[in-house]
Design a protein around this motif. Structure first.
Motif, PDB file in Angstrom:
ATOM      1  N   THR A 245       0.761  -1.214   0.206  1.00 36.18           N
ATOM      2  CA  THR A 245      -0.172   0.045  -0.060  1.00 36.18           C
ATOM      3  C   THR A 245       0.868   1.131  -0.098  1.00 36.18           C
ATOM      4  OG1 THR A 245      -1.668   1.441   1.287  1.00 36.18           O
ATOM      5  CG2 THR A 245      -0.148  -0.050   2.650  1.00 36.18           C
ATOM      6  N   GLY A 246       0.295   2.254  -0.797  1.00 36.27           N
ATOM      7  CA  GLY A 246       1.395   3.508  -0.569  1.00 36.27           C
ATOM      8  C   GLY A 246       0.934   4.538  -1.914  1.00 36.27           C
ATOM      9  N   SER A 247       1.606   5.365  -2.059  1.00 33.63           N
ATOM     10  CA  SER A 247       1.167   6.336  -3.228  1.00 33.63           C
ATOM     11  C   SER A 247       2.010   6.073  -4.429  1.00 33.63           C
ATOM     12  CB  SER A 247       1.721   7.698  -2.859  1.00 33.63           C
ATOM     13  OG  SER A 247       1.541   8.659  -3.996  1.00 33.63           O
TER      14      SER A 247
ATOM     15  N   VAL B  54       0.466   0.710   8.392  1.00 36.94           N
ATOM     16  CA  VAL B  54       1.788   0.605   7.514  1.00 36.94           C
ATOM     17  C   VAL B  54       2.947  -0.073   8.284  1.00 36.94           C
ATOM     18  CG1 VAL B  54       2.979   1.584   5.446  1.00 36.94           C
ATOM     19  CG2 VAL B  54       0.818   2.354   5.993  1.00 36.94           C
ATOM     20  N   ASN B  55       3.479  -1.236   7.813  1.00 35.54           N
ATOM     21  CA  ASN B  55       4.691  -1.702   8.300  1.00 35.54           C
ATOM     22  C   ASN B  55       4.678  -1.849   9.803  1.00 35.54           C
ATOM     23  OD1 ASN B  55       5.641  -1.840   5.645  1.00 35.54           O
ATOM     24  ND2 ASN B  55       6.710  -0.163   5.827  1.00 35.54           N
ATOM     25  N   GLY B  56       3.279  -1.986  10.299  1.00 37.16           N
ATOM     26  CA  GLY B  56       3.086  -2.096  11.953  1.00 37.16           C
ATOM     27  C   GLY B  56       2.850  -0.644  12.393  1.00 37.16           C
ATOM     28  N   LYS B  57       2.882   0.243  11.895  1.00 41.67           N
ATOM     29  CA  LYS B  57       2.702   1.586  12.309  1.00 41.67           C
ATOM     30  C   LYS B  57       1.025   2.160  12.138  1.00 41.67           C
ATOM     31  CE  LYS B  57       3.600   6.667  11.503  1.00 41.67           C
ATOM     32  NZ  LYS B  57       3.650   7.147  12.990  1.00 41.67           N
ATOM     33  N   ASN B  58       0.438   2.180  13.152  1.00 38.14           N
ATOM     34  CA  ASN B  58      -0.793   2.620  13.240  1.00 38.14           C
ATOM     35  C   ASN B  58      -0.989   3.971  12.910  1.00 38.14           C
ATOM     36  OD1 ASN B  58      -3.532   3.510  14.049  1.00 38.14           O
ATOM     37  ND2 ASN B  58      -3.607   2.298  15.703  1.00 38.14           N
ATOM     38  N   MET B  59      -1.617   4.163  11.740  1.00 39.33           N
ATOM     39  CA  MET B  59      -1.595   5.676  11.344  1.00 39.33           C
ATOM     40  C   MET B  59      -2.520   6.683  11.871  1.00 39.33           C
ATOM     41  SD  MET B  59       0.734   5.520   8.608  1.00 39.33           S
ATOM     42  CE  MET B  59       0.189   6.884   7.633  1.00 39.33           C
ATOM     43  N   PHE B  60      -3.415   5.916  12.750  1.00 41.34           N
ATOM     44  CA  PHE B  60      -4.307   6.957  13.399  1.00 41.34           C
ATOM     45  C   PHE B  60      -4.047   7.262  14.981  1.00 41.34           C
ATOM     46  CE2 PHE B  60      -6.556   6.720   9.645  1.00 41.34           C
ATOM     47  CZ  PHE B  60      -7.300   7.526   9.492  1.00 41.34           C
TER      48      PHE B  60
ATOM     49  N   VAL C 193      -0.349  -5.691  10.245  1.00 40.76           N
ATOM     50  CA  VAL C 193       0.851  -4.840  10.145  1.00 40.76           C
ATOM     51  C   VAL C 193       0.685  -3.985   8.992  1.00 40.76           C
ATOM     52  CG1 VAL C 193       2.389  -6.555  11.112  1.00 40.76           C
ATOM     53  CG2 VAL C 193       1.976  -6.737   8.770  1.00 40.76           C
ATOM     54  N   THR C 194      -0.228  -4.363   7.916  1.00 45.02           N
ATOM     55  CA  THR C 194      -0.725  -3.521   6.755  1.00 45.02           C
ATOM     56  C   THR C 194      -2.277  -3.538   6.602  1.00 45.02           C
ATOM     57  OG1 THR C 194       1.436  -4.058   5.848  1.00 45.02           O
ATOM     58  CG2 THR C 194      -0.184  -2.911   4.238  1.00 45.02           C
TER      59      THR C 194
END
Length: 354
Positions: A228-230, A253-259, A314-315
């Motif tokens: 996933t991405g631009s 994304v890669n385990g990072k919670n975007m919220f 993780v994604t």
């Protein structure tokens, strides 16, 4: 006289022929107005214990993520805050899950030692979701697909409209299926024929990136890895992506919670659909019901990201939500659509387990 009589008769016949469509349009308008009233009234009821300003921001965020976004200014929040909400929705933060665009091979997923089960896993497992927050509640389903290579994007081959989920199932014998892309929906009369953003099916570019949509891509490679991405459609093909589509926002994304640490009210509370992947390769479909007091109000994007993070995803990225959100298993709906039609909406594509 006979000619005049025929003319009058023709006009009456023409008016009669137009009446069914006129009533359909009236019904759809009434549904739209009813939802808007319920959205505002429901939020006021649910968040009545919060400050008036927070309440208005929740209402504005919810309305901005519907086709009735023109009602948002009537929540009477400050113009700068309304513009900030619009910006968060139109241009969410984006992180590319893969950064080496020159390579045709994606890094292998980190191996995880998993105890062997007593018996082989089923291809698909279903988890019931029933969450109660302080002021609202939501229900839904998570579908775990243990062989990621069995997940494909199905694309409608119709020109005049998209397909219903059960029509996709009949064409493909899909075991499980959920909605995917957003689509052109002028005044709520869209028929799901035209998807927004990238569409890649079976390694072929069906539709390139639409710069006006601002959508983020989500794809699955031939090896079953979620990306996933631009990215442009051409970049995704070079990365070994077999199927892809676009929507927003990214959730993990890669385990990072975007919220994490972001205000939930920016996206409001709605029915939701999301696709994600665990580190061991398991792909998940998620659908949260909404807009149905007494059953399920809906979830925020924060809720959705937190729900997935708790389950080791993780994604993950959100798909189209609202009245499009729906999940079928073995040909039967296992979530409750907010669409007035029980079979859901016409859709340009769908993620399926084949």
């Amino acid at each position: 006289m006979q000619t005049l009589s025929r003319a009058r008769s023709y006009k009456r016949t023409a008016r009669t022929a137009r009446r069914p469509w006129r009533w359909v349009k009236r019904l759809m308008l009434l549904t739209a107005l009813t939802f808007t009233t319920l959205a505002l009234g429901g939020i006021i009821f649910l968040f009545g214990t919060q400050t008036g300003e927070d309440l208005r921001e929740w209402a504005a965020g919810t309305l901005l993520t519907t086709q009735h976004d023109y009602w948002a200014p009537y929540t009477f929040i400050a113009e700068d805050k309304l513009n900030a909400l619009k910006e968060q929705i139109k241009h969410p933060d984006v992180i590319n899950s893969e950064t080496d665009l020159g390579s045709t091979e994606l890094p292998a997923m980190k191996p995880i030692v998993i105890p062997l089960p007593d018996k082989p896993k089923e291809l698909v497992d279903i988890e019931e979701i029933n969450v109660k927050k302080e002021n609202y509640y939501f229900k839904g389903k998570i579908m775990y697909i243990h062989d990621p290579k069995r997940v494909q994007l199905l694309v409608t081959n119709r020109k005049d409209r998209g397909d219903l989920l059960d029509e996709f199932v009949k064409k493909s014998n899909a075991i499980g299926i959920v909605n995917a892309s957003g689509f052109s929906d002028p005044d709520g009369y869209g028929k799901g024929a035209q998807a927004y953003g990238v569409v890649i099916h079976d390694g072929k570019i069906i539709q390139g990136y639409n710069p006006k949509s601002g959508e983020t891509a989500l794809g699955i490679t031939y090896e079953g890895k979620l990306v996933t991405g631009s990215y442009t459609a051409e970049q995704l093909i070079k990365m070994g992506v077999r199927d892809a589509m676009s929507f927003r926002p990214q959730l993990i994304v890669n385990g990072k919670n975007m919220f994490t640490d972001k205000p939930a009210r920016s996206w409001g509370i709605q029915p939701r659909t999301a696709i994600g992947q665990k580190e061991d390769g398991t792909i998940v479909f998620v659908v949260i019901d909404g807009r149905q007091p007494g059953h399920s109000i809906g979830a925020s994007m924060n809720d959705l990201a937190e729900l997935l993070e708790e389950r080791g995803i993780v994604t993950a990225m959100a798909m189209d939500g609202g009245s499009s959100s729906m999940m079928l298993h073995n040909g039967e709906a296992i979530t409750k659509t907010s669409c007035p039609y029980y079979r859901g909406r016409y859709l340009p594509n769908a993620w399926a387990v084949i």
